[in-house]
Design a protein around this motif. Structure first.
Motif, PDB file in Angstrom:
ATOM      1  N   PHE B 131      43.219  37.196  40.582  1.00 29.76           N
ATOM      2  CA  PHE B 131      43.682  36.022  41.420  1.00 29.76           C
ATOM      3  C   PHE B 131      43.527  34.819  40.392  1.00 29.76           C
ATOM      4  CE2 PHE B 131      39.214  36.756  42.028  1.00 29.76           C
ATOM      5  CZ  PHE B 131      38.748  35.669  41.760  1.00 29.76           C
ATOM      6  N   CYS B 148      31.934  34.591  49.699  1.00 29.93           N
ATOM      7  CA  CYS B 148      31.132  35.256  48.396  1.00 29.93           C
ATOM      8  C   CYS B 148      29.639  35.100  48.812  1.00 29.93           C
ATOM      9  CB  CYS B 148      31.329  34.375  47.456  1.00 29.93           C
ATOM     10  SG  CYS B 148      30.766  35.205  45.590  1.00 29.93           S
ATOM     11  N   ILE B 154      27.273  37.916  47.163  1.00 33.10           N
ATOM     12  CA  ILE B 154      27.493  37.889  45.711  1.00 33.10           C
ATOM     13  C   ILE B 154      26.928  36.549  44.941  1.00 33.10           C
ATOM     14  CG2 ILE B 154      29.000  38.407  43.770  1.00 33.10           C
ATOM     15  CD1 ILE B 154      30.527  40.242  45.668  1.00 33.10           C
ATOM     16  N   ALA B 156      28.807  34.300  43.568  1.00 36.03           N
ATOM     17  CA  ALA B 156      29.413  33.946  42.258  1.00 36.03           C
ATOM     18  C   ALA B 156      29.829  32.550  42.182  1.00 36.03           C
ATOM     19  CB  ALA B 156      30.366  34.945  42.124  1.00 36.03           C
ATOM     20  N   ILE B 157      30.168  32.055  43.417  1.00 33.57           N
ATOM     21  CA  ILE B 157      30.813  30.400  43.318  1.00 33.57           C
ATOM     22  C   ILE B 157      30.078  29.579  44.178  1.00 33.57           C
ATOM     23  CG2 ILE B 157      33.063  31.125  42.534  1.00 33.57           C
ATOM     24  CD1 ILE B 157      33.874  31.259  45.354  1.00 33.57           C
ATOM     25  N   PHE B 176      36.163  32.519  36.039  1.00 33.70           N
ATOM     26  CA  PHE B 176      35.775  33.456  36.901  1.00 33.70           C
ATOM     27  C   PHE B 176      35.586  34.848  36.175  1.00 33.70           C
ATOM     28  CE2 PHE B 176      37.553  30.942  40.191  1.00 33.70           C
ATOM     29  CZ  PHE B 176      36.771  31.331  41.404  1.00 33.70           C
ATOM     30  N   CYS B 181      31.292  37.443  39.247  1.00 34.25           N
ATOM     31  CA  CYS B 181      32.217  37.692  40.078  1.00 34.25           C
ATOM     32  C   CYS B 181      32.865  39.214  39.986  1.00 34.25           C
ATOM     33  CB  CYS B 181      33.512  36.616  39.989  1.00 34.25           C
ATOM     34  SG  CYS B 181      35.012  37.423  40.920  1.00 34.25           S
ATOM     35  N   THR B 182      32.799  39.753  41.152  1.00 33.82           N
ATOM     36  CA  THR B 182      33.197  41.215  41.130  1.00 33.82           C
ATOM     37  C   THR B 182      34.805  41.336  41.457  1.00 33.82           C
ATOM     38  OG1 THR B 182      32.743  41.523  43.274  1.00 33.82           O
ATOM     39  CG2 THR B 182      30.833  41.997  41.552  1.00 33.82           C
ATOM     40  N   ALA B 183      35.445  40.217  41.544  1.00 35.24           N
ATOM     41  CA  ALA B 183      36.821  40.244  42.112  1.00 35.24           C
ATOM     42  C   ALA B 183      37.092  40.938  43.244  1.00 35.24           C
ATOM     43  CB  ALA B 183      37.589  40.822  41.070  1.00 35.24           C
ATOM     44  N   CYS B 184      36.003  40.910  44.493  1.00 34.28           N
ATOM     45  CA  CYS B 184      36.271  41.546  45.631  1.00 34.28           C
ATOM     46  C   CYS B 184      37.562  41.093  46.349  1.00 34.28           C
ATOM     47  CB  CYS B 184      35.058  41.399  46.228  1.00 34.28           C
ATOM     48  SG  CYS B 184      34.748  39.873  46.846  1.00 34.28           S
ATOM     49  N   GLY B 185      37.685  39.674  45.927  1.00 30.28           N
ATOM     50  CA  GLY B 185      38.876  39.220  46.754  1.00 30.28           C
ATOM     51  C   GLY B 185      38.689  38.607  48.171  1.00 30.28           C
ATOM     52  N   SER B 186      37.250  38.628  48.668  1.00 30.30           N
ATOM     53  CA  SER B 186      37.087  37.991  50.003  1.00 30.30           C
ATOM     54  C   SER B 186      37.302  36.471  50.009  1.00 30.30           C
ATOM     55  CB  SER B 186      35.555  38.277  50.230  1.00 30.30           C
ATOM     56  OG  SER B 186      35.424  39.493  50.624  1.00 30.30           O
ATOM     57  N   CYS B 187      37.065  35.719  49.105  1.00 29.73           N
ATOM     58  CA  CYS B 187      37.371  34.451  48.770  1.00 29.73           C
ATOM     59  C   CYS B 187      38.829  34.062  48.981  1.00 29.73           C
ATOM     60  CB  CYS B 187      36.722  33.809  47.441  1.00 29.73           C
ATOM     61  SG  CYS B 187      37.313  34.620  46.038  1.00 29.73           S
TER      62      CYS B 187
END
Ligand code: SF4
Ligand code: SF4
Ligand code: SF4
Ligand code: FES
Lengths: 710, 213
Positions: B131, B148, B154, B156-157, B176, B181-187
């Protein structure tokens, strides 16, 4: 045209709900499902960004049949008639692998085909390679091989003990729920892992035992609990047997002796034991309620030559403390594949019928009555044995569905040699992978995004899978392919072809529910109305079961089984191979990578196999971060990129078993097995590691080897 | 309780009741997966004579709600006009699942969409293969930070700086890709604008015949 499809993630056993958005018949975006009770609006990188593999151009679109040495396109009729003809000649020398990625319906039809038409119980799936020791031990001691608690119990627990698992990488959404417990409720966390996993950052106690010393560690914890008199006397008296004999075995050493064997501090071992047996109540726990502890473990426990003993030692701990059968406690072998639970439930195991029902007596008769023909009653061969028995000629033909054993079996060179000796190999999958390259017939199957069905996740929740896009090419759902084949063969073996005349997945599920007591109350219609349901669900009005063992164990009393620490591993480091190799997974790739290698973004994130090594060892070997290194064992070699960090212990290296750039850890691993579960010892073998020397120019100038897989 | 004259069960928040009736009011900083943040003030309604943020006002105890009362509509429009001053025009890129909400809110409330890019807030972080973050489109609603931290745990942000310098970031000077960040994409899923948006699909991933791509 934009549409949305509510379905279930195809990657790991957490079983998150995903909503696939399609635009113009193409998958555009995968969203989370806020009301799914397993994932509660969360996903991880694979579920959210990794499902595009289904639209990869490498997808198989037509059946392939080997003619004159080459795999050539064929029609479904040609391919299936040919397979039917050939397989009829191999009854009695046949074995089949089912897929823990496919649906319950796929699995059920396949085991029915193998038992009824092929007349054998030689059917198995990848549980053999991950949790068979857990299942073996749990069946023996408790009578059921499933995770006893729900994910909600991780949030209700007052203590979480994570042993030999890395939920942050392998079960990310469970990890999020565990972090929530720790951050929001002050739940205590004990991490036991030679590797410093991400969750260890939040741990109250972090133990890093020497590889292969797990039995000593858990016996040490048990001894500490007994010393402190923290055992649950009432539970032991009412619910268990074998306590005294087991106690004697544990009392043979002191906590200090156990701790020394494992290379951990005795004080920390005691603290971990105390937290597990009797944690301080988490914030918000109702007054008067006993604080619970959840025990979760992974492949770090099972993939050893004494994996079953490890699992037994853990179950003994749960019995000793009575941390079972209440909200907020339980035992969870964290399952890998999305449907590894369901594949076993549906009967794709050699030693029992669907629902883990024994062949003995009435049960087999019920199936024979329903199916209108006889089924074999001797247990079949386990997956690892099927492969090893190819050499003896006991297995001459195989039907492999949705698995790539030539990436997942230990000691790949050895396994490939055996597969090449087969007279007839049928592979049914999405992609032409390593195993499919050796097949005589390859059948294209639909992915999760193209079919109707159900998956069962780690918390025993049966959830719907729904088609979001039309089948790619002429691919078909696994159950439909197997049923079609079965109809062609049935009349020749005295089976009524109408036994395989299913018109939909719902019909398959209805038959499975009818024959399987634990699923009897579940139907697609209910799943449609209510969402996922957790088995056991014995009748249509039953709400499903959040946690098992509330009043009794399926076998009656829980059984203590004494276990003693034996040699840590079959192969230990020596002068030539001084390091212990530990294998596992990484967040950005799925298992062997057959799928995730086809998602560009996931490959970008991790283009090469990492070889993780401790700074002290790296310095000694002259290896720096980012160097290309060669790892060698007695069985093979691979190359990867060095990652230098003290997350791994001195003397060990960690390599995930994903295959990237034609390099894979399973060229190195040892094909020795645990008895009785027959799991290979993936977690420990001896290797040497060195920096790759630049090759003379004339060698590197040769054209590169073409990668088969891209 | 009645909303715009219609009876409804007073469960949850006023926003829940309003949406249950299918009345479209903007709610840019309220995501299905998150507790109310109450930052964007685009969900204003008039409840028993007071103008309140629907997303974090419990429905219990409230009798009459008007979503389109003169006062509520006027203040809401003013808030949306201020929001529109924070970001640039709609980018020519596919957004996440909520990206269209911002534009729908402007259209529905008769607020003009911004026509020119914001010069001061122009950073783009496309270091993650999954993303990207385009500050140009960010309205600082805080959904991503909340997703996040409170959903995925997490952290991360965060939002660094204040006033016109406030910015969503995985750490000062950190991209990022280089963060935890684990790139889970919830954000990305929670972002109601095009600021956090999935990376476009690449040619090799398209549905096709073997050999293509
Ligand atoms: S945690 Fe597992 S089930 Fe959930 S999205 Fe990730 S891979 Fe899929
Ligand atoms: S990036 Fe999106 S979610 Fe985050 S503050 Fe900006 S607009 Fe809100
Ligand atoms: S993708 Fe990264 S920044 Fe966004 S919620 Fe997940 S971990 Fe946090
Ligand atoms: S949605 Fe209510 S303040 Fe943003």
């Amino acid at each position: 045209m934009e549409s949305k499809t509510w379905t279930t993630c195809p990657f790991c056993g957490v079983g998150c709900g995903i909503v696939i958005h399609t635009r113009g018949g193409r998958m555009a975006w995968a969203d989370d499902d806020p009301v799914n009770p397993s994932s509660r609006g969360m996903l991880c990188v694979k579920g959210r960004f990794g499902t595009r593999f289904v639209q990869h151009p490498d997808r198989l679109t037509t059946p392939l049949v080997r003619r004159g040495g080459e795999l050539e396109p064929a029609s479904w009729d040609e391919a299936l008639d040919y397979v039917a003809e050939r397989l009829l000649t191999y009854r009695g020398r046949f074995g089949s692998f089912a897929s823990a990625k496919a649906t319950n319906e796929d699995a059920f039809v396949q085991q029915k085909f193998v038992r009824l038409v092929m007349g054998t119980n030689n059917i198995d799936h990848c549980t053999r390679l991950c949790h068979s020791p857990s299942v073996e031990a749990m069946l023996d001691q408790l009578g059921s091989g499933a995770t006893s608690n729900s994910y909600a119990d991780y949030e209700d627990a007052s203590c979480l003990v994570l042993v030999g698992c890395d939920p942050g990488s392998n079960h990310p959404v469970i990890a999020s729920r565990m972090r929530r417990a720790v951050d929001d409720y002050g739940t205590r966390l004990v991490v036991v892992n030679p590797k410093r996993i991400d969750l260890a950052e939040r741990a109250d106690v972090f133990l890093r035992p020497l590889p292969g010393t797990d039995v000593a560690l858990f016996n040490g914890m048990a001894r500490a609990i007994l010393d402190d008199e923290l055992e649950d006397r009432v539970f032991i008296d009412r619910r268990t047997e074998g306590f005294n004999a087991w106690r004697q075995a544990v009392m043979t050493s002191t906590v200090e002796e156990y701790a020394a064997t494992c290379g951990v501090s005795a004080a920390e071992l005691r603290e971990a034991a105390r937290l597990y047996a009797s944690p301080p109540p988490r914030r918000g726990l109702a007054a008067g309620e006993r604080p619970g502890s959840c025990l979760a473990w992974g492949m770090g426990i099972t993939q050893h030559a004494h994996g079953t003993d490890n699992a037994r030692a853990l179950i003994n701990l749960a019995l000793l403390t009575g941390q079972l059968g209440r909200p907020g406690c339980g035992i969870s072998p964290l399952r890998g594949q999305n449907n590894v639970q369901g594949c076993g439930d549906a009967g794709c195991i050699p030693d029992s019928l669907p629902g883990y029902q024994p062949f003995a007596g009435d049960v087999a008769a019920i199936f024979e009555e329903a199916w209108g023909a006889g089924i074999p009653r001797e247990p079949g061969l386990k997956a690892t044995d099927m492969v090893e028995r190819i050499a003896a000629g006991d297995i001459r033909a195989m039907y492999v569905v949705g698995e790539n054993p030539l990436l997942s079996e230990p000691n790949l060179a050895h396994a490939e040699g055996l597969f090449r000796q087969l007279d007839f190999l049928v592979v049914q999958d999405l992609f032409l992978h390593e195993t499919a390259h050796l097949a005589h017939v390859v059948l294209p199957a639909c992915s999760f995004a193209e079919k109707d069905g159900t998956f069962t996740n780690s918390e025993r929740r049966v959830q719907r899978v729904r088609p979001a896009i039309p089948p790619v090419g002429s691919s078909r759902p696994d159950w439909a392919i197997v049923a079609d084949l079965a109809r062609r063969m049935a009349p020749r073996v005295g089976v009524d072809p109408r036994q395989f005349a299913y018109s939909s997945g719902a019909e398959v599920f209805a038959e499975m529910a009818r024959l399987t007591p634990q699923l009897r109350g579940i139907s697609w219609a209910r799943l449609e109305d209510e969402g996922g349901i957790q088995w056991p669900c014995p009748e249509p009005g039953h709400p499903g079961t959040r946690y098992l063992y509330a009043d009794r164990f399926p076998r009656g009393l829980g059984k203590f089984v004494p276990v003693q620490q034996s040699v840590p591993a079959a192969e230990l480091p020596d002068a030539d191979y001084p390091f212990v190799l530990n294998t596992g997974r990484v967040l950005y790739h799925w298992h062997g990578g057959t799928i995730t290698r086809r998602v560009a973004a996931l490959v970008d994130q991790m283009p090469e196999v990492p070889v993780v090594i401790n700074p002290a060892d790296a310095t000694r070997q002259g290896i720096a971060e980012g160097d290309i290194v060669i790892v060698r064992s007695r069985r093979g070699r691979m190359s990867g990129k060095a990652v230098v960090t003290d997350a791994v212990r001195e003397g060990s290296v960690f390599v995930p078993f994903v295959k990237l750039q034609e390099s894979a850890a399973n060229f190195l691993t040892n094909n020795v097995y645990d008895e009785p579960s027959r799991i290979p010892e993936y977690k420990v073998c001896a290797v040497c590691v060195e920096k790759k020397r630049p090759r003379p120019a004339e060698l590197t100038a040769a054209p590169p080897t073409v990668s088969r897989d891209r | 309780m009645r909303v715009d004259g219609r009876d409804v069960e007073p469960a949850g928040t006023i926003l829940d009741a309003v949406l249950a009736l299918g009345i479209p009011i903007p709610h840019l900083c309220k995501d299905d997966n998150l507790p109310p943040i109450g930052a964007c003030r685009t969900c204003l309604v008039e409840a028993d004579g007071r103008v309140v943020a629907a997303c974090h006002t419990p429905a219990a105890g409230v009798d009459e709600v008007y979503t389109g009362s003169e006062r509520a509509a006027r203040i809401r429009r003013a808030v949306l006009r201020l929001t529109a001053r924070m970001h640039g025009p709609e980018p020519d890129a596919e957004g996440g699942p909520r990206s269209s909400e911002l534009w729908a809110a402007y259209d529905l409330n008769g607020v003009e969409r911004p026509a020119s890019p914001r010069r001061t807030r122009g950073s783009l972080d496309s270091s993650s293969p999954f993303f990207s973050f385009d500050e140009q489109a960010c309205i600082l609603c805080g959904c991503c930070v909340s997703a996040c931290q409170q959903l995925q745990h997490i952290g991360a942000i965060g939002i660094a700086g204040t006033g016109t310098r406030a910015k969503v970031t995985p750490g000062t000077g950190v991209s990022f890709a280089a963060s935890i960040c684990t790139a889970c994409g919830s954000c990305v899923a929670a972002c109601p604008t095009h600021a956090l948006r999935p990376a476009p699909e690449r040619p090799g991933e398209r549905l096709g015949i073997p050999g293509e791509g």
